[in-house]
Design an enzyme around this catalytic site. Structure first.
Site, PDB file in Angstrom:
ATOM      1  N   CYS A 216       0.773  -1.167   0.080  1.00  0.00           N
ATOM      2  CA  CYS A 216       0.042  -0.009   0.069  1.00  0.00           C
ATOM      3  C   CYS A 216       0.766   1.274   0.047  1.00  0.00           C
ATOM      4  CB  CYS A 216      -0.857  -0.080   1.159  1.00  0.00           C
ATOM      5  SG  CYS A 216      -2.131  -1.421   1.054  1.00  0.00           S
TER       6      CYS A 216
ATOM      7  N   HIS B 109      -3.367   6.822   1.683  1.00  0.00           N
ATOM      8  CA  HIS B 109      -3.705   5.818   0.999  1.00  0.00           C
ATOM      9  C   HIS B 109      -5.181   5.623   1.338  1.00  0.00           C
ATOM     10  CE1 HIS B 109      -4.155   1.652   0.576  1.00  0.00           C
ATOM     11  NE2 HIS B 109      -4.014   1.358   1.613  1.00  0.00           N
TER      12      HIS B 109
ATOM     13  N   ASN C   7     -10.169  -0.407  -0.851  1.00  0.00           N
ATOM     14  CA  ASN C   7      -8.715  -0.476  -0.743  1.00  0.00           C
ATOM     15  C   ASN C   7      -7.897  -0.765  -2.138  1.00  0.00           C
ATOM     16  OD1 ASN C   7      -5.823  -0.699  -0.218  1.00  0.00           O
ATOM     17  ND2 ASN C   7      -6.341  -1.420   1.974  1.00  0.00           N
TER      18      ASN C   7
HETATM   19  O1  UT7 Z   1      -4.133  -1.079   3.603  1.00  0.00           O
HETATM   20  C1  UT7 Z   1      -3.748  -1.996   4.366  1.00  0.00           C
HETATM   21  C2  UT7 Z   1      -4.731  -3.130   4.352  1.00  0.00           C
HETATM   22  N1  UT7 Z   1      -5.772  -2.792   5.139  1.00  0.00           N
HETATM   23  C3  UT7 Z   1      -6.267  -3.451   6.256  1.00  0.00           C
HETATM   24  O2  UT7 Z   1      -5.515  -4.335   6.686  1.00  0.00           O
HETATM   25  C4  UT7 Z   1      -7.335  -3.005   7.021  1.00  0.00           C
HETATM   26  C5  UT7 Z   1      -7.189  -2.297   8.353  1.00  0.00           C
HETATM   27  N2  UT7 Z   1      -8.073  -2.961   9.304  1.00  0.00           N
HETATM   28  C6  UT7 Z   1      -9.614  -2.451   8.972  1.00  0.00           C
HETATM   29  O3  UT7 Z   1      -9.905  -1.561   8.224  1.00  0.00           O
HETATM   30  C7  UT7 Z   1     -10.595  -2.952  10.125  1.00  0.00           C
HETATM   31  O4  UT7 Z   1      -9.829  -3.716  11.034  1.00  0.00           O
HETATM   32  C8  UT7 Z   1     -11.401  -4.126   9.461  1.00  0.00           C
HETATM   33  C9  UT7 Z   1     -12.596  -3.260   8.617  1.00  0.00           C
HETATM   34  C10 UT7 Z   1     -10.699  -5.068   8.791  1.00  0.00           C
HETATM   35  C11 UT7 Z   1     -12.168  -4.617  10.447  1.00  0.00           C
HETATM   36  O5  UT7 Z   1     -12.947  -3.741  11.438  1.00  0.00           O
HETATM   37  P1  UT7 Z   1     -12.997  -3.920  12.893  1.00  0.00           P
HETATM   38  O6  UT7 Z   1     -13.634  -2.821  13.596  1.00  0.00           O
HETATM   39  O7  UT7 Z   1     -11.257  -3.811  13.234  1.00  0.00           O
HETATM   40  O8  UT7 Z   1     -13.466  -5.213  13.381  1.00  0.00           O
HETATM   41  P2  UT7 Z   1     -12.905  -6.538  14.039  1.00  0.00           P
HETATM   42  O9  UT7 Z   1     -11.959  -7.273  13.399  1.00  0.00           O
HETATM   43  O10 UT7 Z   1     -12.658  -5.991  15.529  1.00  0.00           O
HETATM   44  O11 UT7 Z   1     -14.207  -7.642  14.066  1.00  0.00           O
HETATM   45  C12 UT7 Z   1     -15.518  -6.931  14.960  1.00  0.00           C
HETATM   46  C13 UT7 Z   1     -16.443  -7.920  14.844  1.00  0.00           C
HETATM   47  C14 UT7 Z   1     -16.104  -9.325  14.931  1.00  0.00           C
HETATM   48  O12 UT7 Z   1     -17.044 -10.246  15.566  1.00  0.00           O
HETATM   49  P3  UT7 Z   1     -17.112 -10.376  17.168  1.00  0.00           P
HETATM   50  O13 UT7 Z   1     -15.987 -11.255  17.309  1.00  0.00           O
HETATM   51  O14 UT7 Z   1     -17.058  -9.185  17.773  1.00  0.00           O
HETATM   52  O15 UT7 Z   1     -18.606 -11.184  17.008  1.00  0.00           O
HETATM   53  C15 UT7 Z   1     -15.717  -9.887  13.282  1.00  0.00           C
HETATM   54  O16 UT7 Z   1     -16.082 -11.465  13.309  1.00  0.00           O
HETATM   55  O17 UT7 Z   1     -17.014  -7.933  13.347  1.00  0.00           O
HETATM   56  C16 UT7 Z   1     -16.998  -9.084  12.670  1.00  0.00           C
HETATM   57  N3  UT7 Z   1     -16.678  -9.040  11.292  1.00  0.00           N
HETATM   58  C17 UT7 Z   1     -17.624  -8.746  10.443  1.00  0.00           C
HETATM   59  N4  UT7 Z   1     -19.090  -8.776  10.566  1.00  0.00           N
HETATM   60  C18 UT7 Z   1     -19.854  -8.423   9.430  1.00  0.00           C
HETATM   61  C19 UT7 Z   1     -15.458  -9.083  10.787  1.00  0.00           C
HETATM   62  N5  UT7 Z   1     -15.773  -8.897   9.302  1.00  0.00           N
HETATM   63  C20 UT7 Z   1     -17.084  -8.814   9.130  1.00  0.00           C
HETATM   64  C21 UT7 Z   1     -17.909  -8.456   8.015  1.00  0.00           C
HETATM   65  N6  UT7 Z   1     -19.356  -8.344   8.391  1.00  0.00           N
HETATM   66  N7  UT7 Z   1     -17.257  -8.421   6.868  1.00  0.00           N
END
Ligand code: UT7
Length: 327
Positions: A115, A254, A284
């Site tokens: 990225c 980015h 992204n």
């Molecule tokens: O450019 C570099 C590459 N980019 C990245 O690596 C992205 C950076 N990270 C992010 O943008 C965020 O961390 C995400 C969008 C990937 C995830 O958002 P978050 O607020 O960090 O969510 P989380 O991973 O902490 O998950 C929260 C909850 C979980 O459920 P529980 O454990 O709280 O019951 C996940 O299982 O949301 C759940 N979850 C989803 N629910 C619906 C994870 N993905 C999804 C989904 N739809 N697509």
């Protein structure tokens, strides 16, 4: 100060026609539009069709950048392409792009910094000009991330899209163009974001059964890393160039996640409108995200000649980078 500056002579971008909406994804994995919009700001992304690939998107963006610069491919002295989803393992995507532009001896190579790839590419391209080696260099960021995305993994497949952006740099006065850039990497963090096939993990049946032909991300960890780096990179750019935020017309980050961008802008005490954001439309697109955003901002009149802008990026490697450009 170097004798020459590397000035942005033209920008261009190109994305595939095909859209993948949040509703489309909700029919593929357990997710929904509300969750995706709230957590990422993404509404849809573009997906390469059969016959489209990283080099075809890159060449289309390059043609638009050349037209904006009023240059012909033959005017180019070098083609550099930032990508992590290249046309093939080899040859480089830049070689395919140069050939598509009708060039048959102009040097061409790729830069791999995920990225942060466009800023690494821009600095590399600019240094050939600043060193007096070349006059006109094409710097591209292009990806077809859909080809390495696991559409059974809801934690990653909602994030990524395809597209390409390009910038033609030309030799000019040293006070303009890319006036500052900082590049960083820490390979200790490679597991936070990676795509395994390669010499350590050659493609095999077991690799495929683990679905390791696709990108793997640890979203939460990358989230924290990105917010922290975003702030540091903006502060570094301001300090090194003796600028105040009032001197900066636009920040082109980015397009990692709307929440990451908003949170960093708030911590910096900057209004949301100081950052150019188009993640809602494209998701992204890794190395392509900054040059697509830059091209849109230029064409929308958000940036004009004489304006100072800051680019910031962070991603796999880990890598992170910033750049200050006087347009
Ligand atoms: O450019 C570099 C590459 N980019 C990245 O690596 C992205 C950076 N990270 C992010 O943008 C965020 O961390 C995400 C969008 C990937 C995830 O958002 P978050 O607020 O960090 O969510 P989380 O991973 O902490 O998950 C929260 C909850 C979980 O459920 P529980 O454990 O709280 O019951 C996940 O299982 O949301 C759940 N979850 C989803 N629910 C619906 C994870 N993905 C999804 C989904 N739809 N697509």
């Amino acid at each position: 100060m170097p004798q020459y500056g590397a000035i942005i002579a033209g920008t261009g971008s190109h994305v595939p026609e095909k859209r993948l909406t949040n509703d489309d994804l909700s029919r593929m994995v357990d997710t929904n539009d509300e969750w995706i919009v709230q957590r990422t700001g993404i509404k849809e992304r573009r997906i390469a069709a059969n016959g489209e690939s990283t080099a075809t998107l890159a060449a289309a963006a390059a043609r638009k950048a050349l037209a904006a610069a009023e240059m012909a491919p033959e005017d180019l002295d070098l083609v550099v392409c930032g990508t992590i989803s290249g046309e093939m393992i080899f040859p480089s995507t830049a070689c395919f792009v140069a050939a598509a532009l009708g060039l048959n001896s102009t040097p061409a190579f790729d830069v791999s910094a995920a990225c942060s790839g466009f800023i690494y590419t821009l600095e590399t391209a600019a240094n050939f000009i600043k060193a007096g080696r070349y006059e006109n260099v094409l710097a591209i960021g292009a990806e077809t991330l859909s080809r390495i995305t696991d559409y059974t993994d809801r934690g990653s497949c909602i994030l990524f899209g395809d597209g390409a952006g390009a910038v033609v740099l030309r030799r000019g006065e040293p006070t303009r163009g890319l006036v500052y850039s900082g590049l960083h990497a820490d390979g200790h963090g490679w597991e936070m974001l990676c795509c395994k096939p390669g010499s350590r993990h050659p493609i095999s049946e077991s690799l495929i059964s683990e679905r390791d032909q696709f990108m793997k991300i640890r979203g939460r960890e990358v989230y924290k890393f990105a917010v922290q780096r975003f702030e540091e990179l903006i502060e570094d750019a301001l300090r090194k160039c003796e600028l105040t935020t009032d001197d900066v017309k636009l920040i082109v980050p980015h397009q990692v996640n709307q929440r990451i961008i908003d949170s960093a802008m708030e911590k910096l005490g900057l209004g949301a409108d100081k950052a150019y954001v188009n993640i809602d439309k494209y998701g992204n697109t890794s190395a392509a995200s900054i040059p697509i955003a830059l091209d849109e901002a230029v064409r929308a009149g958000r940036i004009a000649p004489g304006d100072t802008i800051i680019l910031v990026a962070f991603g796999a490697g880990l890598t992170w980078a910033n750049a200050v450009i006087r347009m």
